[in-house]
Design a protein around this motif. Structure first.
Motif, PDB file in Angstrom:
ATOM      1  N   VAL A  45       0.887  -1.066   0.081  1.00 52.21           N
ATOM      2  CA  VAL A  45       0.026   0.059   0.047  1.00 52.21           C
ATOM      3  C   VAL A  45       1.141   1.171   0.014  1.00 52.21           C
ATOM      4  O   VAL A  45       1.825   1.491   0.748  1.00 52.21           O
ATOM      5  CB  VAL A  45      -1.044   0.153   1.209  1.00 52.21           C
ATOM      6  CG1 VAL A  45      -1.776   1.311   1.174  1.00 52.21           C
ATOM      7  CG2 VAL A  45      -1.894  -1.255   1.303  1.00 52.21           C
ATOM      8  N   GLY A  46       0.597   2.175  -1.003  1.00 55.47           N
ATOM      9  CA  GLY A  46       1.245   3.439  -1.000  1.00 55.47           C
ATOM     10  C   GLY A  46       0.388   4.235  -1.501  1.00 55.47           C
ATOM     11  O   GLY A  46      -0.589   4.534  -1.139  1.00 55.47           O
ATOM     12  N   LEU A  47       1.251   5.753  -1.659  1.00 54.34           N
ATOM     13  CA  LEU A  47       0.426   6.778  -1.881  1.00 54.34           C
ATOM     14  C   LEU A  47       0.649   7.458  -3.162  1.00 54.34           C
ATOM     15  O   LEU A  47       1.688   7.443  -3.633  1.00 54.34           O
ATOM     16  CB  LEU A  47       0.918   7.986  -0.687  1.00 54.34           C
ATOM     17  CG  LEU A  47       0.439   7.833   0.603  1.00 54.34           C
ATOM     18  CD1 LEU A  47       0.921   8.699   1.539  1.00 54.34           C
ATOM     19  CD2 LEU A  47      -1.106   7.655   0.828  1.00 54.34           C
ATOM     20  N   ASP A  99      12.308   8.907   2.966  1.00 57.55           N
ATOM     21  CA  ASP A  99      11.916  10.282   3.018  1.00 57.55           C
ATOM     22  C   ASP A  99      10.523  10.509   2.216  1.00 57.55           C
ATOM     23  O   ASP A  99       9.804  11.188   2.628  1.00 57.55           O
ATOM     24  CB  ASP A  99      12.707  11.403   2.557  1.00 57.55           C
ATOM     25  CG  ASP A  99      14.097  11.481   3.551  1.00 57.55           C
ATOM     26  OD1 ASP A  99      13.869  11.020   4.788  1.00 57.55           O
ATOM     27  OD2 ASP A  99      15.021  12.195   3.371  1.00 57.55           O
ATOM     28  N   GLU A 100      10.487   9.711   1.138  1.00 55.21           N
ATOM     29  CA  GLU A 100       9.422  10.170   0.197  1.00 55.21           C
ATOM     30  C   GLU A 100       8.463   8.962  -0.187  1.00 55.21           C
ATOM     31  O   GLU A 100       7.402   9.273  -0.671  1.00 55.21           O
ATOM     32  CB  GLU A 100       9.997  10.816  -1.094  1.00 55.21           C
ATOM     33  CG  GLU A 100      11.094  12.021  -0.861  1.00 55.21           C
ATOM     34  CD  GLU A 100      11.699  12.397  -2.230  1.00 55.21           C
ATOM     35  OE1 GLU A 100      11.444  11.707  -3.520  1.00 55.21           O
ATOM     36  OE2 GLU A 100      12.534  13.277  -2.062  1.00 55.21           O
ATOM     37  N   ARG A 101       9.023   7.641   0.016  1.00 58.06           N
ATOM     38  CA  ARG A 101       7.988   6.533  -0.295  1.00 58.06           C
ATOM     39  C   ARG A 101       8.092   5.442   0.637  1.00 58.06           C
ATOM     40  O   ARG A 101       8.545   4.416   0.331  1.00 58.06           O
ATOM     41  CB  ARG A 101       8.828   6.094  -1.820  1.00 58.06           C
ATOM     42  CG  ARG A 101       8.836   7.120  -2.963  1.00 58.06           C
ATOM     43  CD  ARG A 101       9.328   6.495  -4.013  1.00 58.06           C
ATOM     44  NE  ARG A 101      10.523   6.045  -4.101  1.00 58.06           N
ATOM     45  CZ  ARG A 101      11.859   6.811  -4.209  1.00 58.06           C
ATOM     46  NH1 ARG A 101      11.728   8.202  -4.638  1.00 58.06           N
ATOM     47  NH2 ARG A 101      12.840   6.596  -4.022  1.00 58.06           N
ATOM     48  N   ARG A 102       7.404   5.804   1.816  1.00 56.31           N
ATOM     49  CA  ARG A 102       7.024   4.679   2.734  1.00 56.31           C
ATOM     50  C   ARG A 102       6.017   3.998   2.203  1.00 56.31           C
ATOM     51  O   ARG A 102       4.957   4.791   1.608  1.00 56.31           O
ATOM     52  CB  ARG A 102       7.035   5.257   3.996  1.00 56.31           C
ATOM     53  CG  ARG A 102       8.276   5.806   4.643  1.00 56.31           C
ATOM     54  CD  ARG A 102       8.193   6.572   5.869  1.00 56.31           C
ATOM     55  NE  ARG A 102       7.086   7.577   6.051  1.00 56.31           N
ATOM     56  CZ  ARG A 102       7.651   8.839   5.860  1.00 56.31           C
ATOM     57  NH1 ARG A 102       8.683   9.345   5.560  1.00 56.31           N
ATOM     58  NH2 ARG A 102       6.452   9.912   5.883  1.00 56.31           N
ATOM     59  N   CYS A 103       5.633   2.768   2.928  1.00 56.84           N
ATOM     60  CA  CYS A 103       4.579   1.900   2.359  1.00 56.84           C
ATOM     61  C   CYS A 103       4.062   1.081   3.410  1.00 56.84           C
ATOM     62  O   CYS A 103       4.973   0.795   4.541  1.00 56.84           O
ATOM     63  CB  CYS A 103       4.707   1.143   1.086  1.00 56.84           C
ATOM     64  SG  CYS A 103       6.095  -0.125   1.306  1.00 56.84           S
ATOM     65  N   TRP A 141       9.378   1.906  -0.669  1.00 58.79           N
ATOM     66  CA  TRP A 141       9.497   1.418  -2.064  1.00 58.79           C
ATOM     67  C   TRP A 141       9.846   2.440  -2.879  1.00 58.79           C
ATOM     68  O   TRP A 141      10.353   3.334  -2.639  1.00 58.79           O
ATOM     69  CB  TRP A 141       7.944   1.182  -2.505  1.00 58.79           C
ATOM     70  CG  TRP A 141       7.278   2.427  -2.774  1.00 58.79           C
ATOM     71  CD1 TRP A 141       6.407   3.123  -1.693  1.00 58.79           C
ATOM     72  CD2 TRP A 141       6.825   3.257  -4.019  1.00 58.79           C
ATOM     73  NE1 TRP A 141       5.856   4.209  -2.391  1.00 58.79           N
ATOM     74  CE2 TRP A 141       6.067   4.246  -3.595  1.00 58.79           C
ATOM     75  CE3 TRP A 141       7.457   2.912  -5.185  1.00 58.79           C
ATOM     76  CZ2 TRP A 141       5.817   5.187  -4.584  1.00 58.79           C
ATOM     77  CZ3 TRP A 141       7.057   3.821  -6.265  1.00 58.79           C
ATOM     78  CH2 TRP A 141       6.062   4.933  -5.935  1.00 58.79           C
ATOM     79  N   ARG A 142      10.469   2.023  -4.152  1.00 61.17           N
ATOM     80  CA  ARG A 142      10.982   2.895  -5.459  1.00 61.17           C
ATOM     81  C   ARG A 142      10.465   1.977  -6.544  1.00 61.17           C
ATOM     82  O   ARG A 142      10.428   0.754  -6.494  1.00 61.17           O
ATOM     83  CB  ARG A 142      12.349   3.050  -5.088  1.00 61.17           C
ATOM     84  CG  ARG A 142      13.157   2.002  -5.243  1.00 61.17           C
ATOM     85  CD  ARG A 142      14.714   2.578  -5.027  1.00 61.17           C
ATOM     86  NE  ARG A 142      15.892   1.292  -5.254  1.00 61.17           N
ATOM     87  CZ  ARG A 142      16.868   1.492  -5.122  1.00 61.17           C
ATOM     88  NH1 ARG A 142      17.587   2.864  -4.774  1.00 61.17           N
ATOM     89  NH2 ARG A 142      17.908   0.675  -5.132  1.00 61.17           N
ATOM     90  N   THR A 158       9.357  -1.943  -6.319  1.00 61.74           N
ATOM     91  CA  THR A 158      10.008  -2.682  -5.958  1.00 61.74           C
ATOM     92  C   THR A 158       9.841  -2.127  -4.343  1.00 61.74           C
ATOM     93  O   THR A 158       9.686  -1.165  -3.965  1.00 61.74           O
ATOM     94  CB  THR A 158      11.776  -2.662  -5.930  1.00 61.74           C
ATOM     95  OG1 THR A 158      11.993  -1.312  -5.683  1.00 61.74           O
ATOM     96  CG2 THR A 158      11.827  -2.894  -7.479  1.00 61.74           C
ATOM     97  N   SER A 159       9.909  -3.184  -3.188  1.00 63.13           N
ATOM     98  CA  SER A 159       9.749  -2.762  -1.998  1.00 63.13           C
ATOM     99  C   SER A 159      10.745  -3.417  -0.938  1.00 63.13           C
ATOM    100  O   SER A 159      11.270  -4.501  -1.364  1.00 63.13           O
ATOM    101  CB  SER A 159       8.319  -3.215  -1.512  1.00 63.13           C
ATOM    102  OG  SER A 159       8.124  -4.587  -1.348  1.00 63.13           O
ATOM    103  N   SER A 160      10.954  -2.912   0.078  1.00 69.17           N
ATOM    104  CA  SER A 160      11.786  -3.579   1.325  1.00 69.17           C
ATOM    105  C   SER A 160      11.060  -3.244   2.787  1.00 69.17           C
ATOM    106  O   SER A 160      10.507  -2.271   2.948  1.00 69.17           O
ATOM    107  CB  SER A 160      13.264  -2.990   1.122  1.00 69.17           C
ATOM    108  OG  SER A 160      14.066  -3.595   2.064  1.00 69.17           O
ATOM    109  N   MET A 161      11.075  -4.419   3.470  1.00 67.59           N
ATOM    110  CA  MET A 161      10.575  -4.143   4.832  1.00 67.59           C
ATOM    111  C   MET A 161      11.497  -3.698   5.890  1.00 67.59           C
ATOM    112  O   MET A 161      12.711  -3.897   5.784  1.00 67.59           O
ATOM    113  CB  MET A 161      10.064  -5.217   5.306  1.00 67.59           C
ATOM    114  CG  MET A 161      10.959  -6.575   5.588  1.00 67.59           C
ATOM    115  SD  MET A 161       9.974  -7.851   6.148  1.00 67.59           S
ATOM    116  CE  MET A 161       8.642  -8.383   4.926  1.00 67.59           C
ATOM    117  N   VAL A 162      11.164  -2.609   6.663  1.00 65.01           N
ATOM    118  CA  VAL A 162      11.896  -1.994   7.742  1.00 65.01           C
ATOM    119  C   VAL A 162      12.108  -3.040   8.815  1.00 65.01           C
ATOM    120  O   VAL A 162      10.932  -3.776   9.151  1.00 65.01           O
ATOM    121  CB  VAL A 162      11.394  -0.843   8.298  1.00 65.01           C
ATOM    122  CG1 VAL A 162      12.427  -0.247   9.463  1.00 65.01           C
ATOM    123  CG2 VAL A 162      11.342   0.165   7.075  1.00 65.01           C
ATOM    124  N   THR A 163      13.274  -3.229   9.382  1.00 70.86           N
ATOM    125  CA  THR A 163      13.688  -4.063  10.410  1.00 70.86           C
ATOM    126  C   THR A 163      14.210  -3.382  11.657  1.00 70.86           C
ATOM    127  O   THR A 163      14.862  -2.463  11.564  1.00 70.86           O
ATOM    128  CB  THR A 163      14.453  -5.323  10.059  1.00 70.86           C
ATOM    129  OG1 THR A 163      16.000  -4.827   9.803  1.00 70.86           O
ATOM    130  CG2 THR A 163      13.988  -6.063   9.088  1.00 70.86           C
TER     131      THR A 163
END
Length: 228
Positions: A45-47, A99-103, A141-142, A158-163
């Motif tokens: 899910v993004g904006l 900064d700009e593309r959290r999901c 994501w980017r 593409t996405s990556s999860m924060v740990t």
């Protein structure tokens, strides 16, 4: 870190949980995913630029191109699927996306392994109603457009999860890291807040609000099915 998770939510349930209008749902015929590995495709899910939330399939892992040491030609790239919380604001690899593309990454469980030969697969989830209560993992994501190894040109999200550091439930299995689970009341702040406001949310999810769904050898898929 996390290299395996599941999302068995129906897309209608995802739209409702994450407040996504049907007109911004690009999932198509989304099937339940009991085992999502790096380089796999899964919903996020993004904006949009206007602030509306969307649901799209994303390649799990930021693409890092590689060249063959023997031929100098492109080979299958790496997928950097975990973003450490202590690198989000200091590494150029992550900073702009944070900064700009959290999901939000919809999930119903995630897996960590313990030991080797054989490994024990431990599937974690959250407390709540139903067999596998849904939740969201914090992600970034980017977009990627380029060679994907073997001469293929691909264009995709593409996405990556924060740990972050593990809580008491997870650290017995993985003593160093765990995926960052967001409380529902924090979804909006993660997506739309300033970098400082989003970073303030990063913390281990409370252990008392989590459960172990299953644990054992060969459990490479949630619901107890071995997949390769």
């Amino acid at each position: 870190m996390c290299n395996l998770y599941s999302n068995t939510m129906a897309k209608d349930a995802m739209r409702q949980l994450f407040a996504v209008d049907a007109s911004h749902d690009a999932l198509g015929n989304a099937e339940p995913l009991t085992a999502i590995f790096p380089k796999g495709m899964a919903p996020i899910v993004g904006l949009n630029d206007d602030g509306a939330r969307w649901l799209r399939h994303a390649h799990w892992g930021f693409v890092m191109p590689q060249l063959s040491k023997k031929t100098g030609k492109p080979i299958q790239p790496k997928a950097v699927n975990n973003a450490r919380d202590d690198k989000l604001r200091t590494s150029g690899f992550w900073r702009t996306s944070f900064d700009e593309r959290r999901c939000l990454i919809p999930a119903t469980s995630f897996c960590e392994t313990k030991g080797h030969n054989p490994a024990t697969y431990v599937w974690f989830g959250v407390t709540g109603e139903g067999k596998r209560p849904p939740f969201a993992l914090a992600g970034v994501w980017r977009a990627y457009k380029g060679n994907y190894g073997g001469g293929d040109l691909r264009e995709m999200i593409t996405s990556s999860m924060v740990t972050t550091t593990p809580n008491d439930l997870v650290k017995d299995t993985h003593p160093d890291r765990m995926p960052m689970i967001l409380a529902p009341e924090d979804y909006a702040q993660w997506l739309t807040g300033t970098p400082d406001e989003a970073f303030a949310l990063i913390r281990p999810f409370p252990a008392e609000r989590m459960v172990i769904h299953q644990s054992g050898e060969g459990l490479k898929s949630d619901h107890g099915q071995t997949q390769f």
